[in-house]
Motif scaffolding. Sequence first.
Motif, mmCIF file in Angstrom:
data_model
loop_
_atom_site.group_PDB
_atom_site.id
_atom_site.type_symbol
_atom_site.label_atom_id
_atom_site.label_comp_id
_atom_site.label_asym_id
_atom_site.label_seq_id
_atom_site.Cartn_x
_atom_site.Cartn_y
_atom_site.Cartn_z
ATOM 1 N N TYR A 14 3.351 -4.479 8.979
ATOM 2 C CA TYR A 14 2.913 -3.103 8.686
ATOM 3 C C TYR A 14 1.598 -3.073 7.903
ATOM 4 C CZ TYR A 14 2.632 1.624 6.822
ATOM 5 O OH TYR A 14 2.187 2.878 6.489
ATOM 6 N N GLU A 15 1.500 -3.952 6.893
ATOM 7 C CA GLU A 15 0.292 -3.943 6.059
ATOM 8 C C GLU A 15 -0.948 -4.249 6.909
ATOM 9 O OE1 GLU A 15 0.215 -3.403 2.529
ATOM 10 O OE2 GLU A 15 2.303 -2.809 2.745
ATOM 11 N N TRP A 68 -7.025 1.683 9.424
ATOM 12 C CA TRP A 68 -8.010 2.294 8.527
ATOM 13 C C TRP A 68 -9.407 1.721 8.790
ATOM 14 C CZ3 TRP A 68 -9.290 6.467 6.733
ATOM 15 C CH2 TRP A 68 -9.972 6.681 5.523
ATOM 16 N N ALA A 128 -1.772 -1.342 9.066
ATOM 17 C CA ALA A 128 -2.445 -0.307 8.273
ATOM 18 C C ALA A 128 -3.910 -0.671 8.041
ATOM 19 C CB ALA A 128 -1.725 -0.123 6.936
ATOM 20 N N THR A 139 3.812 10.438 8.230
ATOM 21 C CA THR A 139 2.825 11.519 8.072
ATOM 22 C C THR A 139 2.824 12.480 9.268
ATOM 23 O OG1 THR A 139 1.208 9.885 8.808
ATOM 24 C CG2 THR A 139 1.244 10.402 6.461
ATOM 25 N N MET A 177 -8.127 12.917 6.368
ATOM 26 C CA MET A 177 -7.385 11.771 6.896
ATOM 27 C C MET A 177 -6.053 11.668 6.152
ATOM 28 S SD MET A 177 -9.682 10.756 9.053
ATOM 29 C CE MET A 177 -9.204 9.111 9.620
ATOM 30 N N VAL A 178 -4.962 11.823 6.895
ATOM 31 C CA VAL A 178 -3.626 11.800 6.288
ATOM 32 C C VAL A 178 -2.951 10.523 6.787
ATOM 33 C CG1 VAL A 178 -1.458 13.061 6.030
ATOM 34 C CG2 VAL A 178 -3.624 14.317 6.282
ATOM 35 N N PHE A 179 -2.810 9.563 5.875
ATOM 36 C CA PHE A 179 -2.533 8.183 6.276
ATOM 37 C C PHE A 179 -1.213 7.666 5.719
ATOM 38 C CE2 PHE A 179 -2.825 3.654 6.520
ATOM 39 C CZ PHE A 179 -3.759 3.360 7.506
ATOM 40 N N GLY A 180 -0.392 7.088 6.592
ATOM 41 C CA GLY A 180 0.794 6.376 6.116
ATOM 42 C C GLY A 180 2.052 6.714 6.890
ATOM 43 N N LYS A 181 3.152 6.157 6.397
ATOM 44 C CA LYS A 181 4.451 6.335 7.053
ATOM 45 C C LYS A 181 4.879 7.801 7.058
ATOM 46 C CE LYS A 181 6.091 1.707 5.964
ATOM 47 N NZ LYS A 181 6.944 0.841 5.158
ATOM 48 N N MET A 201 0.834 -1.210 0.000
ATOM 49 C CA MET A 201 0.000 0.000 0.000
ATOM 50 C C MET A 201 0.869 1.261 0.000
ATOM 51 S SD MET A 201 -1.010 0.883 3.912
ATOM 52 C CE MET A 201 -1.101 2.551 3.344
ATOM 53 N N ASN A 207 0.986 5.629 0.945
ATOM 54 C CA ASN A 207 0.352 6.676 1.757
ATOM 55 C C ASN A 207 -0.807 7.311 0.986
ATOM 56 O OD1 ASN A 207 2.418 6.165 3.550
ATOM 57 N ND2 ASN A 207 3.198 8.260 3.585
ATOM 58 N N PHE A 208 -1.792 7.806 1.717
ATOM 59 C CA PHE A 208 -2.904 8.465 1.039
ATOM 60 C C PHE A 208 -3.534 9.542 1.922
ATOM 61 C CE2 PHE A 208 -6.450 6.581 3.369
ATOM 62 C CZ PHE A 208 -5.945 5.368 3.821
ATOM 63 N N VAL A 209 -4.252 10.436 1.254
ATOM 64 C CA VAL A 209 -5.106 11.404 1.951
ATOM 65 C C VAL A 209 -6.533 11.105 1.533
ATOM 66 C CG1 VAL A 209 -5.749 13.842 2.165
ATOM 67 C CG2 VAL A 209 -3.337 13.186 2.058
ATOM 68 N N TYR A 210 -7.409 10.985 2.499
ATOM 69 C CA TYR A 210 -8.834 10.759 2.222
ATOM 70 C C TYR A 210 -9.593 11.945 2.782
ATOM 71 C CZ TYR A 210 -13.449 8.482 2.352
ATOM 72 O OH TYR A 210 -14.770 8.177 2.188
ATOM 73 N N MET A 265 -4.345 -2.348 -0.528
ATOM 74 C CA MET A 265 -4.658 -2.531 0.892
ATOM 75 C C MET A 265 -5.777 -3.552 0.948
ATOM 76 S SD MET A 265 -5.207 1.013 2.992
ATOM 77 C CE MET A 265 -4.992 0.734 4.738
ATOM 78 N N ILE A 303 -8.087 -4.053 3.146
ATOM 79 C CA ILE A 303 -9.387 -3.508 3.565
ATOM 80 C C ILE A 303 -10.029 -2.725 2.418
ATOM 81 C CG2 ILE A 303 -8.263 -1.507 4.686
ATOM 82 C CD1 ILE A 303 -11.468 -3.114 5.984
#
Lengths: 392, 392
Positions: B240-241, B248, B244, B18, B12-16, A1, A3-6, A212, A214
């Motif tokens: 990690y996966e 989420w 994550a 961040t 939502m700012v998601f990930g390593k 996966m 990084n992302f912004v939602y 990902m 999920i």
Amino acid sequence: MINFVYYTPTKMVFGKDTQYEVGKLVKETGAKSVLVHYGSERVVRTGLISTVTKALDEEGIKYVVLGGVVPNPHLSKVREGIELGKANNVDLILAVGGGSVIDSSKAIAYGLGEPDKDVWELYRHERKAKKCLPVATILTIAAAGSEMSNSSVITNEVTGEKRAYDDDIARPVFSILNPEFTVTLPDYQTMSGCTDMMMHTMERYFSTAGNMEITDAIAEALMRQVMKTAKILHKDPTNYEARADAMWAGSLAHNGLTGCGTNSDWATHLLEHELGGMFDVTHGAGLAALWPSWARYVHDNDMDRFVKFALNVMEVEKQPTDEETVEAGIRALEDFYHEIGMPINMKELGIEPTDEQIDKLAESCAKAAGGPLGCAKPLLKEDMVKIYKMAR
Amino acid sequence: MINFVYYTPTKMVFGKDTQYEVGKLVKETGAKSVLVHYGSERVVRTGLISTVTKALDEEGIKYVVLGGVVPNPHLSKVREGIELGKANNVDLILAVGGGSVIDSSKAIAYGLGEPDKDVWELYRHERKAKKCLPVATILTIAAAGSEMSNSSVITNEVTGEKRAYDDDIARPVFSILNPEFTVTLPDYQTMSGCTDMMMHTMERYFSTAGNMEITDAIAEALMRQVMKTAKILHKDPTNYEARADAMWAGSLAHNGLTGCGTNSDWATHLLEHELGGMFDVTHGAGLAALWPSWARYVHDNDMDRFVKFALNVMEVEKQPTDEETVEAGIRALEDFYHEIGMPINMKELGIEPTDEQIDKLAESCAKAAGGPLGCAKPLLKEDMVKIYKMAR
């Protein structure tokens, strides 16, 4: 996966009679002067526009009304909206319609946000928007997901260019979704809408970024459900529960949820945009006509995802080889498209582009992409020519 | 299905890595003076708090730091935060931690939004909030979903009351989710978190409002995935996966997505809140200890949903009778809880309330509910007594 912004700030107000909340919702935004923007006269005939203007009157909010947006909405109408908005000091655009009306409203909102600049520069990716007026929507067609997305697609009808610009500042402040408004839609439009939802999810699903679990689980559930819902509505178009499922799926398919943690492909969309620019086809049907050829052309580069799609989304039996499993999955989707009256090639879509036209489509698509297109298998102009020819 | 509003404005700012964006994100909100609020000293030891204060320094944003929030967060700490916020003209609360820290931060934000009023009145449902300072979060525990939800649960440690207040104005403006922060969590806390996610979805799933197929499909996919993820993390906590996926899923399980178009039950949650108030148990584990008894007590009133849960979520074989299918589904969930080290009754949770204590728990729960509790089978005090005794 990855990084992302939602980011989905739109307040979604969903269900029967929710259109009567429009006055209160506009008032909450603080807007004083609204451009009510629509496309088909259907929304006038059904009384929806007068419901809206009455609600605004009751809240003491000024408004001006502009209709006439067409599918594959035109830049000239956007410019007309911008001028009308300037003349009336508009501070919110209320879109009443489907994806074309909402996309056009976003373009007007960009134009009014930076009135000294040419809005088409955004769609040509020559600059980024710094300001945008608030957009709100009353959705009447379940398809594009523009009511919750950051996307807008406009066609320059002079040059034939159909171009997209995505920016979070244009995500609507609120959207009213009453599934009853979609009950009288023609079957072809309903099925094109369901195809668009499938494709918005598939564009994100065919990723090469590891994905990902999920996100995959949710995307697969959504796609299986959209196919079930489409089959129900193909036979029973007045089924409210199925209309509601389709309408909500349309928003979820394109708000970013089904792409969290993935990179996305979008090649089929860009290939279709060229068809839309040249032949004015219905977007969802255009996607259905191109996807099988795209899939057969690129799948060997992203085998695991295509196998997963075949097994988990199309729910085909595992075949002796991955190649056969993938092909069974593609065929199952073609069967589904046929079952709901959608085309699986351009001939069935009703167009037969010449070699010269295909060259022009590919040329324009490659230019719009500005580099190799898509992630499943990055496509150059010559690849695009091959896919268009396979799909002919 | 029933009408609904879906509103999730949190970016939502998601990930390593961040967390390094926190300064820029706070600056975007326009805040000038931040209360940095945390619980466990773990976030100090790992350097996260100093990363935050350094980032705020670099943006020229003032801050004051307050730690010491405990699980089942205390009203006294909320009041301390409100006083500190007043003294420092704070205009944003930045929660660094899990659900308890975020819930506590929301309470402080309510208190500072209406500084002349007692914040506990909200949790006693004596009034609705009119104002609330913006809350932002850096999440370090995947569980409660408070980083994207409108919920806040506070315990008045003097009276032993644990009470919830939900209001959209407290939804965080942004949340930073770096799954790496959860890698060192103890297994019990990770599994309690996964249980909380399951329960946030189940509370919405056991609805009597007819539901929406698309919501069910997404909810079922999410629950199946959370169970898979929990089993992976139980054996391989540094994956990690999977971290994550869990993180989420926690946000999606409680932001409203899994309840669109349904009414919700929440009886198990309210029954658990009383346990949390009296015995200070871990929330997720408390839910696991109560749910099977709740399910066996209420299922006959909502048979179709319990059968659907057994087949589609727990994926058990259909049994000769619905009653047996439901029981097989409940047992499968109990087996799952045991597999990940969660309790399925209060004894396994480590508490053995007396009859008198159970009477007090039910009395307090009935009072908090303010009427029949839940929709699957509306519960009165005498029903609650029975469920607590079944779960003993």
